[in-house]
Scaffold this active site. Structure first.
Site, short mmCIF file in Angstrom:
data_model
loop_
_atom_site.label_atom_id
_atom_site.label_comp_id
_atom_site.label_asym_id
_atom_site.label_seq_id
_atom_site.Cartn_x
_atom_site.Cartn_y
_atom_site.Cartn_z
N ASP A 120 -2.33 4.83 -2.76
CA ASP A 120 -2.92 3.80 -2.37
C ASP A 120 -4.57 3.48 -3.15
O ASP A 120 -4.90 2.42 -3.33
CB ASP A 120 -3.38 3.56 -0.82
CG ASP A 120 -1.86 3.20 -0.27
OD1 ASP A 120 -1.06 2.69 -0.93
OD2 ASP A 120 -1.90 3.89 1.06
N HIS A 162 -10.91 5.06 6.80
CA HIS A 162 -9.45 5.86 6.53
C HIS A 162 -9.95 7.16 5.92
O HIS A 162 -9.03 8.17 6.25
CB HIS A 162 -8.61 5.23 5.87
CG HIS A 162 -7.86 3.94 6.33
ND1 HIS A 162 -7.45 4.01 7.75
CD2 HIS A 162 -7.83 2.70 5.91
CE1 HIS A 162 -7.10 2.78 7.79
NE2 HIS A 162 -7.40 2.05 6.86
N GLY A 170 -6.12 5.26 2.05
CA GLY A 170 -5.97 3.70 2.45
C GLY A 170 -7.05 2.97 1.75
O GLY A 170 -7.95 2.23 2.72
N ASP A 199 -10.98 -3.82 12.93
CA ASP A 199 -10.05 -3.87 11.68
C ASP A 199 -8.59 -3.99 12.18
O ASP A 199 -8.41 -3.21 13.24
CB ASP A 199 -10.47 -2.65 10.72
CG ASP A 199 -10.13 -2.75 9.19
OD1 ASP A 199 -8.50 -2.87 9.41
OD2 ASP A 199 -10.73 -3.06 8.29
N HIS A 201 -6.46 -2.31 10.94
CA HIS A 201 -5.82 -0.84 11.07
C HIS A 201 -6.64 -0.05 11.80
O HIS A 201 -8.05 -0.13 11.84
CB HIS A 201 -6.10 -0.36 9.47
CG HIS A 201 -5.39 -1.19 8.51
ND1 HIS A 201 -5.97 -2.29 7.71
CD2 HIS A 201 -3.98 -1.06 7.95
CE1 HIS A 201 -5.12 -2.89 6.96
NE2 HIS A 201 -3.86 -2.34 7.22
N ASP A 287 -9.27 -8.03 8.06
CA ASP A 287 -7.86 -8.07 7.80
C ASP A 287 -7.36 -8.53 9.19
O ASP A 287 -5.90 -8.68 9.30
CB ASP A 287 -7.46 -7.05 7.06
CG ASP A 287 -7.94 -5.68 7.78
OD1 ASP A 287 -8.48 -5.49 8.82
OD2 ASP A 287 -7.52 -4.57 7.26
#
Length: 349
Positions: A120, A162, A170, A199, A201, A287
């Site tokens: 990623d 992350h 990430g 977020d 995530h 996001d």
């Protein structure tokens, strides 16, 4: 993030969607500021925009400019103190990261090719310096807050939640959140610090680094790991050992919107306030706003402004007024511009 099961490591941005090829101080006073000293700082500038991956990666270098256009259009420049980005030193990065990991990133940065994780987070020439600038900018904002009463700050390209102490993950190379936490303790003598994350995530790099730390208070609202990377952040994860109960994870199902936020957010505020933290960090990834291409929550951008404003109010009740907001994720440029400008306006309220 397009991955349907968040338990698949390295599935933050699916291989079928990857389009890249595998070939990285000081205060600046804005003109026209009022004589009254602003209580909110924004760290922004070309150096900060260099943290962005090439070849169509969703975390591209254009995210900074998308925010700045909306920031200017809303007339926010004259209401804040602009601060130049600053690159963190090797010693500052070591507050959170291992020497071996820093050496690895430096090598890949010089090579300008390969991946920094399972796929990623690609390496590019200069990625070490770019990532160190994110950390340094968050530290600069933190020091500015600590230099006065009731100060708040925002860093748009930041909140890389992350990254672990010894690895990237990430889209996150260095974890500026972790470095700021360590710096608040070692340089400013604070102990109880709150980390709030909205977020989409789960902030796994922060959560697991401090899972057994009873003085790191965490409240993390995110899309369930059953549908989104990184597959962690279950409600049962509340901290270990002496830290049990200091961590609040609220996973939401795909499609959850403002009604779900309205239920969860008061729980997060109450959790944080019950521990009376001396400093509040907000990771305000955009996001979670409806329409993001990588996630599945449906918040309006107004949620981000609400979070910032009510954390400022909480910090005021606690008697210190310290709030540092970090931009985090967000891959629809219009969404991130609206959400982050809402955060700045919330900090100003």
């Amino acid at each position: 993030m397009f991955a349907r099961t968040g338990t698949e490591r390295g599935a933050h941005y699916p291989r079928s969607r990857r389009r890249w090829r595998w070939p990285p101080a000081g205060l600046c006073y804005a003109a026209g500021l009022n004589s009254r000293q602003p209580q909110v700082a924004v760290v922004a500038g070309e150096r900060l925009s260099r943290y962005g991956f090439p070849d169509g990666h969703p975390f591209g270098p254009d995210r900074h400019a998308a925010f700045m256009r909306e920031f200017e259009q809303r007339g926010l420049r004259s209401q804040v103190r602009l601060v130049d980005p600053v690159q963190a030193t090797h010693e500052e990065l070591l507050l959170f990261h291992t020497p071996e990991y820093l050496h690895f990133v430096q090598q890949r940065s010089e090579q300008g090719s390969g991946a920094l994780d399972g796929g990623d987070t690609p390496a590019y020439r200069g990625v070490y310096d770019a990532a160190a600038c994110v950390v340094g900018s968050s530290l600069e904002a933190m020091h500015w807050i600590m230099g006065g009463a009731s100060r708040r700050a925002f860093v748009p390209i930041a909140g890389l939640h992350h990254a672990a102490r010894d690895r990237a993950a990430g889209f996150c190379v260095f974890n500026d959140c972790g470095v700021v936490i360590e710096a608040l303790r070692s340089r400013h003598g604070l102990r109880r610090i709150a980390y709030v994350d909205i977020d989409a995530h789960h902030g796994d790099g922060v959560f697991y680094a401090y899972e057994d730390d009873p003085e790191l208070i965490l409240a993390d609202l995110h899309e369930s790991g059953q549908s989104l990377y990184p597959g962690t952040g279950d409600a049962a994860e509340t901290g270990r050992g002496a830290a049990a109960g200091t961590k609040l994870n609220i996973p939401l199902p795909a499609g959850a919107g403002d009604a779900a936020f309205a239920v969860a957010w008061p729980r997060m505020l109450a959790h944080v306030e019950s521990f009376s933290p001396e400093f509040i960090l907000l990771q305000c990834g955009a996001d979670s706003v409806a329409g993001d291409p990588l996630t599945h929550l449906n918040f309006s951008a107004a949620c981000h402004g609400t979070a910032a404003r009510e954390l400022v109010q909480l910090a005021g009740r606690l008697g210190h007024g310290r709030v540092l907001a970090l931009g985090g994720g967000g891959y629809d440029r219009g969404n991130l511009a609206a959400a982050w400008c809402g955060v700045v306006q919330g900090l100003l309220a």
